[in-house]
Design a protein around this motif. Structure first.
Motif, PDB file in Angstrom:
ATOM      1  N   ILE A 137       1.836   0.791   8.866  1.00 24.90           N
ATOM      2  CA  ILE A 137       2.033   2.154   8.366  1.00 24.90           C
ATOM      3  C   ILE A 137       1.877   2.127   6.854  1.00 24.90           C
ATOM      4  O   ILE A 137       2.669   1.513   6.139  1.00 24.90           O
ATOM      5  N   ILE A 138       0.833   2.765   6.370  1.00 27.35           N
ATOM      6  CA  ILE A 138       0.555   2.777   4.943  1.00 27.35           C
ATOM      7  C   ILE A 138       1.418   3.845   4.275  1.00 27.35           C
ATOM      8  O   ILE A 138       1.413   5.007   4.691  1.00 27.35           O
ATOM      9  N   PRO A 139       2.177   3.494   3.254  1.00 29.43           N
ATOM     10  CA  PRO A 139       3.020   4.493   2.579  1.00 29.43           C
ATOM     11  C   PRO A 139       2.191   5.619   1.966  1.00 29.43           C
ATOM     12  O   PRO A 139       1.028   5.425   1.599  1.00 29.43           O
ATOM     13  N   ASP A 140       2.797   6.792   1.864  1.00 23.85           N
ATOM     14  CA  ASP A 140       2.104   7.931   1.247  1.00 23.85           C
ATOM     15  C   ASP A 140       1.984   7.766  -0.265  1.00 23.85           C
ATOM     16  O   ASP A 140       1.033   8.259  -0.871  1.00 23.85           O
ATOM     17  N   ASN A 141       2.941   7.090  -0.851  1.00 22.66           N
ATOM     18  CA  ASN A 141       2.912   6.875  -2.293  1.00 22.66           C
ATOM     19  C   ASN A 141       1.735   5.974  -2.663  1.00 22.66           C
ATOM     20  O   ASN A 141       1.629   4.854  -2.167  1.00 22.66           O
ATOM     21  N   PRO A 142       0.805   6.438  -3.499  1.00 16.51           N
ATOM     22  CA  PRO A 142      -0.389   5.638  -3.817  1.00 16.51           C
ATOM     23  C   PRO A 142      -0.080   4.262  -4.373  1.00 16.51           C
ATOM     24  O   PRO A 142      -0.760   3.283  -4.038  1.00 16.51           O
ATOM     25  N   LYS A 143       0.946   4.165  -5.218  1.00 15.27           N
ATOM     26  CA  LYS A 143       1.279   2.869  -5.796  1.00 15.27           C
ATOM     27  C   LYS A 143       1.781   1.910  -4.721  1.00 15.27           C
ATOM     28  O   LYS A 143       1.402   0.729  -4.685  1.00 15.27           O
ATOM     29  N   ALA A 144       2.624   2.413  -3.813  1.00 12.18           N
ATOM     30  CA  ALA A 144       3.125   1.566  -2.726  1.00 12.18           C
ATOM     31  C   ALA A 144       2.002   1.218  -1.751  1.00 12.18           C
ATOM     32  O   ALA A 144       1.922   0.096  -1.247  1.00 12.18           O
ATOM     33  N   ALA A 145       1.108   2.165  -1.486  1.00 16.10           N
ATOM     34  CA  ALA A 145      -0.007   1.908  -0.570  1.00 16.10           C
ATOM     35  C   ALA A 145      -0.930   0.834  -1.110  1.00 16.10           C
ATOM     36  O   ALA A 145      -1.541   0.078  -0.343  1.00 16.10           O
ATOM     37  N   ASN A 146      -1.030   0.741  -2.417  1.00 16.55           N
ATOM     38  CA  ASN A 146      -1.912  -0.247  -3.027  1.00 16.55           C
ATOM     39  C   ASN A 146      -1.490  -1.675  -2.675  1.00 16.55           C
ATOM     40  O   ASN A 146      -2.322  -2.593  -2.670  1.00 16.55           O
ATOM     41  N   ASP A 147      -0.211  -1.867  -2.356  1.00 17.59           N
ATOM     42  CA  ASP A 147       0.273  -3.196  -1.991  1.00 17.59           C
ATOM     43  C   ASP A 147      -0.349  -3.697  -0.692  1.00 17.59           C
ATOM     44  O   ASP A 147      -0.346  -4.895  -0.411  1.00 17.59           O
ATOM     45  N   PHE A 148      -0.876  -2.779   0.131  1.00 15.76           N
ATOM     46  CA  PHE A 148      -1.439  -3.162   1.415  1.00 15.76           C
ATOM     47  C   PHE A 148      -2.950  -3.401   1.338  1.00 15.76           C
ATOM     48  O   PHE A 148      -3.567  -3.758   2.338  1.00 15.76           O
ATOM     49  N   LEU A 149      -3.532  -3.188   0.178  1.00 17.31           N
ATOM     50  CA  LEU A 149      -4.983  -3.304   0.045  1.00 17.31           C
ATOM     51  C   LEU A 149      -5.377  -4.696  -0.425  1.00 17.31           C
ATOM     52  O   LEU A 149      -4.678  -5.326  -1.213  1.00 17.31           O
ATOM     53  N   LEU A 150      -6.508  -5.157   0.059  1.00 16.64           N
ATOM     54  CA  LEU A 150      -7.085  -6.415  -0.379  1.00 16.64           C
ATOM     55  C   LEU A 150      -8.390  -6.139  -1.120  1.00 16.64           C
ATOM     56  O   LEU A 150      -9.218  -5.360  -0.649  1.00 16.64           O
ATOM     57  N   ARG A 151      -8.553  -6.787  -2.257  1.00 16.37           N
ATOM     58  CA  ARG A 151      -9.847  -6.736  -2.938  1.00 16.37           C
ATOM     59  C   ARG A 151     -10.712  -7.860  -2.401  1.00 16.37           C
ATOM     60  O   ARG A 151     -10.258  -8.983  -2.251  1.00 16.37           O
ATOM     61  N   LYS A 152     -11.951  -7.558  -2.123  1.00 15.05           N
ATOM     62  CA  LYS A 152     -12.861  -8.536  -1.543  1.00 15.05           C
ATOM     63  C   LYS A 152     -13.920  -8.934  -2.560  1.00 15.05           C
ATOM     64  O   LYS A 152     -14.549  -8.090  -3.191  1.00 15.05           O
TER      65      LYS A 152
ATOM     66  N   PRO B 212     -11.192   6.316  -0.976  1.00 16.68           N
ATOM     67  CA  PRO B 212     -12.120   5.923  -2.050  1.00 16.68           C
ATOM     68  C   PRO B 212     -12.172   4.436  -2.323  1.00 16.68           C
ATOM     69  O   PRO B 212     -13.238   3.868  -2.492  1.00 16.68           O
ATOM     70  N   LYS B 213     -11.004   3.770  -2.351  1.00 15.33           N
ATOM     71  CA  LYS B 213     -10.996   2.350  -2.684  1.00 15.33           C
ATOM     72  C   LYS B 213     -11.640   1.491  -1.600  1.00 15.33           C
ATOM     73  O   LYS B 213     -11.967   0.333  -1.845  1.00 15.33           O
ATOM     74  N   MET B 214     -11.799   2.029  -0.386  1.00 17.43           N
ATOM     75  CA  MET B 214     -12.248   1.199   0.722  1.00 17.43           C
ATOM     76  C   MET B 214     -13.668   1.536   1.185  1.00 17.43           C
ATOM     77  O   MET B 214     -14.121   1.050   2.204  1.00 17.43           O
TER      78      MET B 214
ATOM     79  N   ALA C 117       2.592  -7.641   0.896  1.00 14.14           N
ATOM     80  CA  ALA C 117       2.444  -6.816   2.097  1.00 14.14           C
ATOM     81  C   ALA C 117       1.090  -7.025   2.751  1.00 14.14           C
ATOM     82  O   ALA C 117       0.979  -7.109   3.984  1.00 14.14           O
ATOM     83  N   ALA C 118       0.036  -7.133   1.954  1.00 14.12           N
ATOM     84  CA  ALA C 118      -1.310  -7.299   2.490  1.00 14.12           C
ATOM     85  C   ALA C 118      -1.452  -8.617   3.239  1.00 14.12           C
ATOM     86  O   ALA C 118      -2.015  -8.667   4.342  1.00 14.12           O
TER      87      ALA C 118
END
Length: 241
Positions: free
Chosen positions: A148-163, A223-225, A177-178
Motif C-alpha cells: 500500500i503506497i502512502p498518499d503522502n508523496p514524501k512517504a511514497a518515495n520511500d517505496f520507489l527504486l531508482r534503476k 511520472p517517476k515510473m 521500505a523498497a
C-alpha cells in the motif's frame, strides 16, 4: 511427486556473507556479498523487463540479502549473478545476464563508479571478512499483504527504486521500505513455487505455468515510473548443483 515442504524459519533469514571495503576517489565503500556463489539464482535483461530466476535455497539467500540491504544504510549489497548457470527457459529472447547491486540512497553511489569498485573487490588478494548475518523475522512484511503506497508523496518515495544499468549490472537504489517489499515478493515465490512445481504442470518461462511475482509493478502513469521496466521473479526447481 510429493510437494516439497520447508517452512520459513529463523534460519531462512540467516545468511553467510563476505564484507569488503574499497576506497575509490576519496570515498570508502563497504560492500556485502554472499559468501558462496549463487548456483540457482540468476538475473537477465530481456527486451522489455528484468527476469530473476530462483530456486528455494538460493531464493531465500537472495531475499535475506534484500532484507540486509534494508538494514544496512551505509553498505552496498552485491549479488554476482552473471556467472550463475543458465536458468531453464532462457535463451529465446536474447536475455543478457546481469549482476545485481542494492544501493541505499545514503551511500550516494554513482553508477559510473561501480565497474572500478567491482574490479577492486575481485582482486585475488583483496581483504575480505567472513560473517554470518541474521535478520529479524519482523523485517519481512506479510507474504500475502499487498503493498500500500502512502498518499503522502514524501512517504511514497520511500517505496520507489531508482534503476541504473552499468557494467553488466542492474543497480537498484532505494530505502528500507523498497528493499523490504522486494524481499517479500522473493520469499513469496520460494514459498509457493516448490509445491506448485512438485504437484502441477510446471514450464519455466511460460505464462500461466509457473509461480512468479512482480517486484514493483508500478502504474506507469506515475511520472517517476514512466521509464520503469518491471523486475519479475520466477521460481524454478534447482537446475544446478
Amino acid at each position: 511427486m510429493a510437494a516439497s515442504r520447508a517452512p520459513l524459519t529463523r534460519d531462512s533469514l540467516r545468511v553467510k556473507i563476505i564484507v569488503q571495503k574499497v576506497r575509490l576517489a576519496g570515498t570508502e565503500y563497504r560492500v556485502i556479498r554472499p559468501a558462496g556463489p549463487l548456483r540457482n539464482g540468476a538475473l537477465y535483461k530481456t527486451h522489455s523487463h528484468y527476469e530473476m530466476y530462483v530456486d528455494r535455497p538460493d531464493g531465500r539467500r537472495i531475499g535475506a540479502l534484500w532484507l540486509l540491504a534494508a538494514r544496512s544504510p551505509r553498505s552496498l549489497v552485491y549479488l554476482p549473478m552473471r556467472t550463475a548457470p543458465t536458468a531453464p527457459g532462457v535463451g529465446w529472447e536474447d536475455e543478457q545476464p546481469l549482476d545485481l547491486v542494492l544501493a541505499p540512497r545514503t551511500v550516494q553511489l554513482r553508477p559510473s563508479r561501480w565497474k572500478r569498485i567491482r574490479e577492486r573487490l575481485n582482486v585475488g588478494n583483496a581483504p575480505r571478512e567472513l560473517r554470518t548475518a541474521s535478520v529479524p523475522e519482523r523485517d519481512l512484511p506479510g507474504l500475502k499483504a499487498d503493498c500500500i503506497i502512502p498518499d503522502n508523496p514524501k512517504a511514497a518515495n520511500d517505496f520507489l527504486l531508482r534503476k541504473d544499468v552499468y557494467a553488466e549490472t542492474l543497480l537498484l537504489t532505494g530505502g528500507t521500505a523498497a528493499f523490504r517489499e522486494g524481499a517479500k515478493e522473493i520469499f513469496a515465490v520460494t514459498k509457493d513455487g516448490p509445491p506448485h512445481a512438485a504437484t502441477e504442470y510446471h514450464l519455466p518461462g511460460s505464462c500461466n505455468y509457473h509461480v512468479c511475482r512482480p517486484i514493483y509493478d508500478w502504474d506507469l502513469d506515475t511520472p517517476k515510473m514512466r521509464n520503469w521496466e518491471q523486475l519479475h521473479v520466477e521460481f524454478c526447481p534447482q537446475w544446478a548443483r
